[in-house]
Enzyme design. Structure first.
Site, PDB file in Angstrom:
ATOM      1  N   SER A 208     -83.701  30.169  71.326  1.00  0.00           N
ATOM      2  CA  SER A 208     -82.625  31.154  71.170  1.00  0.00           C
ATOM      3  C   SER A 208     -81.819  31.345  72.457  1.00  0.00           C
ATOM      4  O   SER A 208     -82.356  31.301  73.568  1.00  0.00           O
ATOM      5  CB  SER A 208     -83.248  32.500  70.780  1.00  0.00           C
ATOM      6  N   GLU A 210     -81.001  34.058  73.438  1.00  0.00           N
ATOM      7  CA  GLU A 210     -81.571  35.247  74.092  1.00  0.00           C
ATOM      8  C   GLU A 210     -82.340  34.875  75.349  1.00  0.00           C
ATOM      9  O   GLU A 210     -82.547  35.705  76.227  1.00  0.00           O
ATOM     10  CB  GLU A 210     -82.510  35.983  73.133  1.00  0.00           C
ATOM     11  N   TYR A 232     -88.799  39.728  73.088  1.00  0.00           N
ATOM     12  CA  TYR A 232     -88.431  38.622  72.188  1.00  0.00           C
ATOM     13  C   TYR A 232     -87.957  37.414  72.990  1.00  0.00           C
ATOM     14  O   TYR A 232     -88.415  36.290  72.777  1.00  0.00           O
ATOM     15  CB  TYR A 232     -87.333  39.090  71.224  1.00  0.00           C
TER      16      TYR A 232
HETATM   17  P1  NAP Z   1     -85.259  35.867  59.929  1.00  0.00           P
HETATM   18  O1  NAP Z   1     -84.264  35.936  58.826  1.00  0.00           O
HETATM   19  O2  NAP Z   1     -85.694  37.132  60.601  1.00  0.00           O
HETATM   20  O3  NAP Z   1     -86.568  35.126  59.350  1.00  0.00           O
HETATM   21  C1  NAP Z   1     -87.794  35.170  60.029  1.00  0.00           C
HETATM   22  C2  NAP Z   1     -88.839  34.457  59.187  1.00  0.00           C
HETATM   23  O4  NAP Z   1     -90.085  34.468  59.899  1.00  0.00           O
HETATM   24  C3  NAP Z   1     -89.101  35.097  57.827  1.00  0.00           C
HETATM   25  O5  NAP Z   1     -89.194  34.079  56.861  1.00  0.00           O
HETATM   26  C4  NAP Z   1     -90.461  35.760  58.009  1.00  0.00           C
HETATM   27  O6  NAP Z   1     -91.211  35.803  56.824  1.00  0.00           O
HETATM   28  C5  NAP Z   1     -91.103  34.780  58.963  1.00  0.00           C
HETATM   29  N1  NAP Z   1     -92.287  35.336  59.649  1.00  0.00           N
HETATM   30  C6  NAP Z   1     -92.351  36.476  60.385  1.00  0.00           C
HETATM   31  N2  NAP Z   1     -93.594  36.646  60.833  1.00  0.00           N
HETATM   32  C7  NAP Z   1     -94.347  35.607  60.371  1.00  0.00           C
HETATM   33  C8  NAP Z   1     -95.702  35.237  60.479  1.00  0.00           C
HETATM   34  N3  NAP Z   1     -96.593  35.979  61.172  1.00  0.00           N
HETATM   35  N4  NAP Z   1     -96.131  34.114  59.870  1.00  0.00           N
HETATM   36  C9  NAP Z   1     -95.263  33.361  59.151  1.00  0.00           C
HETATM   37  N5  NAP Z   1     -93.959  33.672  58.986  1.00  0.00           N
HETATM   38  C10 NAP Z   1     -93.504  34.781  59.596  1.00  0.00           C
HETATM   39  O7  NAP Z   1     -84.752  34.873  61.077  1.00  0.00           O
HETATM   40  P2  NAP Z   1     -83.532  33.825  61.050  1.00  0.00           P
HETATM   41  O8  NAP Z   1     -82.295  34.521  61.427  1.00  0.00           O
HETATM   42  O9  NAP Z   1     -83.601  33.032  59.797  1.00  0.00           O
HETATM   43  O10 NAP Z   1     -83.924  32.935  62.307  1.00  0.00           O
HETATM   44  C11 NAP Z   1     -84.790  31.805  62.164  1.00  0.00           C
HETATM   45  C12 NAP Z   1     -85.395  31.483  63.526  1.00  0.00           C
HETATM   46  O11 NAP Z   1     -84.373  31.176  64.445  1.00  0.00           O
HETATM   47  C13 NAP Z   1     -86.197  32.615  64.167  1.00  0.00           C
HETATM   48  O12 NAP Z   1     -87.256  32.028  64.881  1.00  0.00           O
HETATM   49  C14 NAP Z   1     -85.214  33.262  65.121  1.00  0.00           C
HETATM   50  O13 NAP Z   1     -85.903  33.906  66.177  1.00  0.00           O
HETATM   51  C15 NAP Z   1     -84.457  32.039  65.587  1.00  0.00           C
HETATM   52  N6  NAP Z   1     -83.074  32.259  66.001  1.00  0.00           N
HETATM   53  C16 NAP Z   1     -82.199  32.888  65.178  1.00  0.00           C
HETATM   54  C17 NAP Z   1     -80.873  33.041  65.553  1.00  0.00           C
HETATM   55  C18 NAP Z   1     -79.891  33.724  64.657  1.00  0.00           C
HETATM   56  O14 NAP Z   1     -78.812  34.097  65.156  1.00  0.00           O
HETATM   57  N7  NAP Z   1     -80.175  33.867  63.363  1.00  0.00           N
HETATM   58  C19 NAP Z   1     -80.439  32.531  66.788  1.00  0.00           C
HETATM   59  C20 NAP Z   1     -81.360  31.873  67.606  1.00  0.00           C
HETATM   60  C21 NAP Z   1     -82.677  31.730  67.198  1.00  0.00           C
HETATM   61  P3  NAP Z   1     -91.427  37.133  55.916  1.00  0.00           P
HETATM   62  O15 NAP Z   1     -90.442  37.023  54.804  1.00  0.00           O
HETATM   63  O16 NAP Z   1     -92.823  36.979  55.442  1.00  0.00           O
HETATM   64  O17 NAP Z   1     -91.209  38.316  56.814  1.00  0.00           O
HETATM   65  O1  G4F Z   2     -77.107  41.412  65.850  1.00  0.00           O
HETATM   66  P1  G4F Z   2     -78.027  41.701  66.969  1.00  0.00           P
HETATM   67  O2  G4F Z   2     -79.193  42.580  66.690  1.00  0.00           O
HETATM   68  O3  G4F Z   2     -78.444  40.282  67.543  1.00  0.00           O
HETATM   69  P2  G4F Z   2     -79.087  39.809  68.938  1.00  0.00           P
HETATM   70  O4  G4F Z   2     -79.806  40.904  69.613  1.00  0.00           O
HETATM   71  O5  G4F Z   2     -78.009  39.123  69.698  1.00  0.00           O
HETATM   72  O6  G4F Z   2     -80.177  38.759  68.443  1.00  0.00           O
HETATM   73  C1  G4F Z   2     -79.884  37.814  67.419  1.00  0.00           C
HETATM   74  O7  G4F Z   2     -79.369  36.651  68.020  1.00  0.00           O
HETATM   75  C2  G4F Z   2     -80.300  35.960  68.891  1.00  0.00           C
HETATM   76  C3  G4F Z   2     -79.560  34.744  69.453  1.00  0.00           C
HETATM   77  O8  G4F Z   2     -78.864  35.110  70.619  1.00  0.00           O
HETATM   78  C4  G4F Z   2     -81.505  35.586  68.086  1.00  0.00           C
HETATM   79  F1  G4F Z   2     -82.365  34.872  68.872  1.00  0.00           F
HETATM   80  C5  G4F Z   2     -82.168  36.820  67.533  1.00  0.00           C
HETATM   81  O9  G4F Z   2     -83.281  36.460  66.722  1.00  0.00           O
HETATM   82  C6  G4F Z   2     -81.162  37.555  66.644  1.00  0.00           C
HETATM   83  O10 G4F Z   2     -80.886  36.767  65.527  1.00  0.00           O
HETATM   84  O11 G4F Z   2     -77.224  42.387  68.185  1.00  0.00           O
HETATM   85  C7  G4F Z   2     -76.050  41.808  68.708  1.00  0.00           C
HETATM   86  C8  G4F Z   2     -75.405  42.772  69.699  1.00  0.00           C
HETATM   87  C9  G4F Z   2     -76.365  43.339  70.739  1.00  0.00           C
HETATM   88  O12 G4F Z   2     -75.757  43.285  71.991  1.00  0.00           O
HETATM   89  C10 G4F Z   2     -76.544  44.777  70.329  1.00  0.00           C
HETATM   90  O13 G4F Z   2     -76.804  45.673  71.396  1.00  0.00           O
HETATM   91  O14 G4F Z   2     -74.912  43.885  68.963  1.00  0.00           O
HETATM   92  C11 G4F Z   2     -75.224  45.055  69.681  1.00  0.00           C
HETATM   93  N1  G4F Z   2     -75.265  46.207  68.759  1.00  0.00           N
HETATM   94  C12 G4F Z   2     -74.480  47.293  68.881  1.00  0.00           C
HETATM   95  N2  G4F Z   2     -74.818  48.194  67.922  1.00  0.00           N
HETATM   96  C13 G4F Z   2     -76.119  46.364  67.745  1.00  0.00           C
HETATM   97  C14 G4F Z   2     -75.838  47.636  67.219  1.00  0.00           C
HETATM   98  N3  G4F Z   2     -77.079  45.584  67.236  1.00  0.00           N
HETATM   99  C15 G4F Z   2     -77.764  46.017  66.158  1.00  0.00           C
HETATM  100  N4  G4F Z   2     -78.706  45.223  65.607  1.00  0.00           N
HETATM  101  N5  G4F Z   2     -77.533  47.252  65.610  1.00  0.00           N
HETATM  102  C16 G4F Z   2     -76.569  48.099  66.111  1.00  0.00           C
HETATM  103  O15 G4F Z   2     -76.391  49.203  65.616  1.00  0.00           O
END
Ligand code: NAP
Ligand code: G4F
Length: 416
Positions: A208, A210, A232
């Site tokens: 990520s 992050e 995280y």
């Molecule tokens: P998400 O919607 O939150 O999905 C997370 C998944 O992990 C769910 O299927 C959840 O299953 C599963 N999980 C949680 N705890 C588990 C456990 N103990 N054992 C097995 N499965 C478990 O995340 P996403 O947005 O699809 O992201 C996919 C991956 O990419 C994550 O690793 C996230 O950190 C990473 N990532 C995401 C972004 C982004 O912007 N979306 C960016 C960079 C990296 P349940 O349904 O059982 O809860």
């Molecule tokens: O949507 P966010 O919660 O995403 P964040 O923290 O960037 O993380 C997501 O992206 C990562 C990749 O860079 C992933 F690895 C991670 O798993 C996840 O998918 O927040 C985005 C921004 C932050 O700066 C936060 O402070 O939005 C700001 N924000 C402002 N108000 C808020 C809010 N975020 C959330 N969730 N809720 C608010 O009310």
């Protein structure tokens, strides 16, 4: 290894060892040229140790069809996805299925409500129980599925939760990576002194942006140092370095995609994009008057999740295991996002948004912006959906969802 039989979980128990045959292309019956036949899986224990072998799927014409023989075989690969019930897991499963893969998903829990929704959407996907907290379950899953590729998408992925449950985040998002890699290593019979040969299981880790946290330079590249700002981010950095270490220690094909924020109508309602698009729909439909948010000046490089799963697959398909930065190269603030989302609904966000200290984080990542040029040059990957199109798509989807009586949690289902 016994496999649990469960009416909720579709286990493909038909793959008996007896039916496994050579991966070598063989003559198969097909119907009219290009006609879709049924698929029968054939497997080959090419490796002596553990469960390492490659998969092939043979195209078989429907019974009784007057087909002709061809030497063209359809070889399909088998993928195991952890985190299949999440946003990315669902898009990746769809994408790989369309690419001809046999897709398996790891699901946890006794009564996981998302399993039913997942199966409504992706009937072809096969599910197997397992949990990133349970090493034995992961070894069983890899042994049972015998995948060619493993995509580790499972994680606790909501950054604020990682402060509230830091230890659990470390266990799942960090050590979970170790457990998946160990399951692959053990099932592949890889020891410290051995380099795996052909037919090895390829591994993708969901790293990520992050990890960049308090960024040292902008935009961020594959060379930018990490300075994570949340438990995280720290856990992701552990998983990232461990993936690199297993590649270097054991010669495993293990890659990490350093993905920047990617969103969709399937995004969890806790993330800021979806919180805003659902909020806009509620305001527009008269259900609510306000949205409460935290830091509006934070900037992110937001792309469309459907584009990003293509990049995962491309990385795994390369000759050499290399880590890539994946993002759009364009950064927007939360205020920009509000502007765009409310504009789609013909509203002004300043009339409806309230800042609330409850959503301010203990430590913030102020600005993220990717330099995806290496991915563009080496993988030929480019995002197709712009920020404006993404926000429009999400607002429209939420207006449709809520006006047809649905709820946010229903978006993992028919409303997709
Ligand atoms: P998400 O919607 O939150 O999905 C997370 C998944 O992990 C769910 O299927 C959840 O299953 C599963 N999980 C949680 N705890 C588990 C456990 N103990 N054992 C097995 N499965 C478990 O995340 P996403 O947005 O699809 O992201 C996919 C991956 O990419 C994550 O690793 C996230 O950190 C990473 N990532 C995401 C972004 C982004 O912007 N979306 C960016 C960079 C990296 P349940 O349904 O059982 O809860
Ligand atoms: O949507 P966010 O919660 O995403 P964040 O923290 O960037 O993380 C997501 O992206 C990562 C990749 O860079 C992933 F690895 C991670 O798993 C996840 O998918 O927040 C985005 C921004 C932050 O700066 C936060 O402070 O939005 C700001 N924000 C402002 N108000 C808020 C809010 N975020 C959330 N969730 N809720 C608010 O009310």
């Amino acid at each position: 290894m016994p496999v649990e039989a469960d009416p909720l979980i579709l286990l493909a128990a038909t793959l008996s060892l007896a039916t496994r045959a050579s991966l070598r292309p063989r003559p198969v019956e097909v119907g009219q040229a290009g006609a879709a036949g049924t698929r029968r899986s054939v497997r080959d224990d090419t490796a002596a140790a553990g469960c390492r072998y490659a998969a092939a799927t043979e195209a078989v014409s429907p019974a009784g069809s007057a087909g002709h023989r061809t030497w063209e075989a359809v070889l399909s690969r088998r993928a195991l996805i952890t985190g299949i019930t999440g946003q990315d897991g669902s898009y990746l499963a769809e994408y790989l299925t369309a690419e001809g893969y046999e897709v398996w998903g790891l699901v946890r829990g006794q009564q996981n409500p998302r399993v039913r929704q997942l199966r409504q959407l992706l009937g072809e996907v096969r599910l197997i129980r397992g949990d990133l907290l349970d090493q034995g379950s992961l070894i069983s899953a890899v042994e049972r599925v015998q995948p060619d590729e493993v995509y580790n998408l499972a994680a606790i992925s909501y950054v604020p939760m990682s402060w509230q449950q830091a230890e659990l985040t470390g266990e799942v998002t960090g050590l979970g990576v170790l457990r998946v890699l160990e399951a692959i290593r053990v099932c592949s019979g890889i020891s410290a002194s051995r380099s795996p040969g052909r037919g090895q299981i390829r591994f993708y880790q969901a790293s990520s942006s992050e990890m960049f946290g308090m960024v040292r330079e902008s935009p961020q590249t594959e060379q930018t140092p990490f300075h994570p700002r949340s438990p995280y981010g720290v856990a992701k950095a552990y998983g990232h370095f461990l993936t690199q270490n297993y590649r270097e220690s054991y010669g495993m094909f293990a890659v990490s995609g350093i993905l920047f924020n990617h969103e969709s109508p399937r995004r969890g309602a806790e993330f800021v994009t979806r919180k805003i698009t659902l909020g806009v729909a509620k305001v527009k439909l008269g259900y609510e008057r306000q949205i409460r948010l935290g830091n509006l000046s934070a900037r992110r490089d937001w792309g469309f999740a459907g584009d990003y799963v293509r990049a995962m697959h491309l990385m795994v398909g390369q000759d050499e295991p290399v880590d890539y930065v994946i993002g759009t190269g364009v950064t927007h603030s939360v205020e920009d996002l509000l502007d765009q989302a409310f504009k789609v609904a013909g509203l002004d966000w300043r009339d409806h948004v309230v800042t609330d200290a409850a959503f301010i984080r203990p430590a913030e990542v102020d600005k993220l912006c990717a330099d995806p040029s290496v991915a563009r040059e080496r993988l030929g990957w480019e995002p197709k959906i712009t920020f404006e199109e993404l926000v429009g798509m999400m607002v429209e989807a939420d207006l449709e969802l809520l006006s047809s009586g649905g709820h946010a949690e229903d978006s993992f289902g028919d409303a997709w």
